[in-house]
Design a protein around this motif. Structure first.
Motif, PDB file in Angstrom:
ATOM      1  N   HIS A 111     -15.811  -0.783  20.322  1.00  0.00           N
ATOM      2  CA  HIS A 111     -15.382  -1.587  19.167  1.00  0.00           C
ATOM      3  C   HIS A 111     -15.226  -3.047  19.604  1.00  0.00           C
ATOM      4  O   HIS A 111     -14.149  -3.641  19.520  1.00  0.00           O
ATOM      5  CB  HIS A 111     -14.055  -1.065  18.602  1.00  0.00           C
ATOM      6  N   PRO A 113     -15.673  -7.150  19.684  1.00  0.00           N
ATOM      7  CA  PRO A 113     -15.708  -8.237  18.698  1.00  0.00           C
ATOM      8  C   PRO A 113     -17.103  -8.840  18.622  1.00  0.00           C
ATOM      9  O   PRO A 113     -17.938  -8.624  19.503  1.00  0.00           O
ATOM     10  CB  PRO A 113     -14.697  -9.242  19.249  1.00  0.00           C
ATOM     11  N   ALA A 126     -21.466  -5.971  13.504  1.00  0.00           N
ATOM     12  CA  ALA A 126     -20.082  -6.375  13.771  1.00  0.00           C
ATOM     13  C   ALA A 126     -19.662  -7.526  12.862  1.00  0.00           C
ATOM     14  O   ALA A 126     -18.530  -7.558  12.356  1.00  0.00           O
ATOM     15  CB  ALA A 126     -19.935  -6.768  15.239  1.00  0.00           C
ATOM     16  N   GLN A 285     -11.090  -3.440  17.534  1.00  0.00           N
ATOM     17  CA  GLN A 285     -11.931  -4.576  17.184  1.00  0.00           C
ATOM     18  C   GLN A 285     -11.079  -5.725  16.652  1.00  0.00           C
ATOM     19  O   GLN A 285     -11.353  -6.892  16.930  1.00  0.00           O
ATOM     20  CB  GLN A 285     -13.006  -4.218  16.157  1.00  0.00           C
ATOM     21  N   GLU A 289     -11.201  -9.365  18.233  1.00  0.00           N
ATOM     22  CA  GLU A 289     -11.525 -10.563  17.457  1.00  0.00           C
ATOM     23  C   GLU A 289     -10.459 -11.642  17.648  1.00  0.00           C
ATOM     24  O   GLU A 289     -10.777 -12.836  17.741  1.00  0.00           O
ATOM     25  CB  GLU A 289     -11.648 -10.217  15.961  1.00  0.00           C
TER      26      GLU A 289
END
Length: 437
Positions: A111, A113, A126, A285, A289
């Motif tokens: 997962h 970014p 993504a 994620q 991020e």
């Protein structure tokens, strides 16, 4: 036994030497000119140039000497041509993949970014999940948070002016940028402006470590494997620098999930993001991020602001015209809104000209040609597996594209004709180009 080992060693050496000679003189890239002989055989030439921190000057000199295509390594080409920008950095799944991505230490590889995605399809997937968080509507919804930090910077500058003496404006712009990005990403500023210093070494921790990205970007296979292994057994200390930033991200993300908030920040925007099936994105994620936003956004913001201030102060005529434009506008509050400032054509031109000549990420954005090869320039097919890139610092001074005065800081070039401005904006390259911009 010794004889057998010696024969094996000699055989391996022979194969290696033949391979090296082939790529240096007989591969499809042998036709392209380049620097000293060393660059034909090994990437150590690239490593030396990068470590000297003069790559932007070196590559410009090479393109001035050899033309729009220069061979800079056994499998690497550098381009300085507008057509190559579009070919290499096209958008969507068909774009050339990145040659490598930094090891995602502390992140879930399932997962990742957007910043860490390598190929176009993974990047597109993504980005589709979190794209709404980065829209102008989303960012403008956080403008009041940015304004409060602008006010804090203004207060600090007023204090320095009243006290007299020397102050390092670049240092304070750096603190400002870290506070803005951390406030937007984490929902709380680091407090660099409030304390007048580098809180817990976060700023220096993110800025230091120049050697690691250089080694990794030059030898991604070797150092990528090495750092991936080390990343599983050794973590950065969590009391300063990047380690502390990751620790803070973990704590803040977990707390936000446990105690939802109505804050208008990127963290909430990420949490509210969904995949195409309407399923909320994974918490890992979201965490990735947040961390990537801090790493990728803080220094780039401060360097862009500092570059703009530097050019304006070095050009009194630009300074005077900018003051004249600002004096003709009545702002509805002490800190003007983005919409009001966006409507000022000369200010916009000054910013665009700064980013052209002084991109915050000055260097080549490396991509790898897909299997089967590609036509990067008309009539020039580059074989698959070749590492290619355009150095944005070099391209920003391309006289064929920007004119014979490409070296000069002249904001007026962005106001001379709508057609010319549209063309230059279409090839804007300060933060990258295409879908990965």
């Amino acid at each position: 036994m010794d004889t057998s080992s010696g024969n094996i060693h000699r055989a391996i050496s022979l194969v290696w030497n033949l391979k090296t000679v082939y790529f240096a003189y007989f591969s499809p890239l042998a036709k392209y000119p380049g620097p000293q002989t060393l660059a034909k055989f090994t990437k150590f030439w690239q490593l030396r140039v990068t470590l000297q921190k003069q790559g932007h000057h070196v590559y410009r000199e090479l393109h001035a000497k050899y033309g729009p295509v220069v061979r800079i390594g056994p499998h690497s080409l550098s381009f300085d041509d507008a057509r190559a920008v579009k070919a290499i950095y096209g958008s969507g799944a068909a774009s050339f993949p990145r040659d490598s991505s930094f090891p995602a230490v502390g992140l879930n590889p399932d997962h990742l970014p957007v910043f860490f995605c390598i190929d176009g399809r993974a990047h597109q997937a993504a980005r589709r999940k979190v794209g709404s968080a980065y829209t102008m509507t989303s960012i403008l919804g956080m403008e009041d948070r940015i304004d409060s930090i602008v006010g804090a910077l203004q207060s600090r500058l007023d204090e320095a002016a009243e006290n007299g003496g020397f102050m390092d404006i670049s240092e304070w712009i750096g603190y400002f940028s870290f506070d803005v990005i951390s406030d937007l990403a984490y929902g709380q500023a680091f407090g660099c402006l409030a304390t007048g210093g580098d809180v817990n070494g976060i700023v220096s921790g993110l800025q230091n470590g120049f050697l690691f990205p250089v080694l990794f970007s030059t030898f991604p296979g070797l150092f990528g494997a090495l750092f991936s292994v080390l990343g599983r057994v050794a973590k950065p200390p969590d009391d300063a620098g990047i380690g502390l930033a990751i620790k803070m991200a973990n704590n803040i993300v977990n707390e936000r999930y446990q105690r939802p908030s109505d804050k208008r920040d990127l963290l909430n925007a990420f949490i509210g993001s969904k995949d195409p099936d309407g399923i909320a994105i994974h918490r890992d994620q979201v965490r990735g991020e947040v961390i990537a936003t801090l790493v990728a956004g803080s220094d780039t913001t401060s360097l862009s602001i500092i570059g703009c201030l530097g050019y304006v102060l070095q050009h009194p005529d630009v300074h005077a015209r900018l003051q004249e434009e600002l004096s003709t506008v009545t702002f509805d509050k002490e800190i003007p809104s983005f919409r009001q400032l966006q409507a000022l054509p000369y200010l916009t031109a000054v910013i665009q000209e700064t980013l052209r000549l002084s991109p915050s990420i000055g260097g080549a954005f490396i991509r790898r040609v897909a299997v089967g090869g590609a036509e990067v320039l008309p009539g020039q097919y580059v074989p698959g597996g070749t590492v290619v890139g355009v150095n944005n610092w070099v391209f920003g001074r391309n006289t064929n594209f920007y004119g014979p005065d490409a070296d000069q800081f002249r904001p007026q070039r962005w106001l001379e004709s709508d057609q010319k401005t549209k063309m230059m904006k279409n090839y804007e390259f300060s933060f990258g180009h295409g879908a990965r911009m």
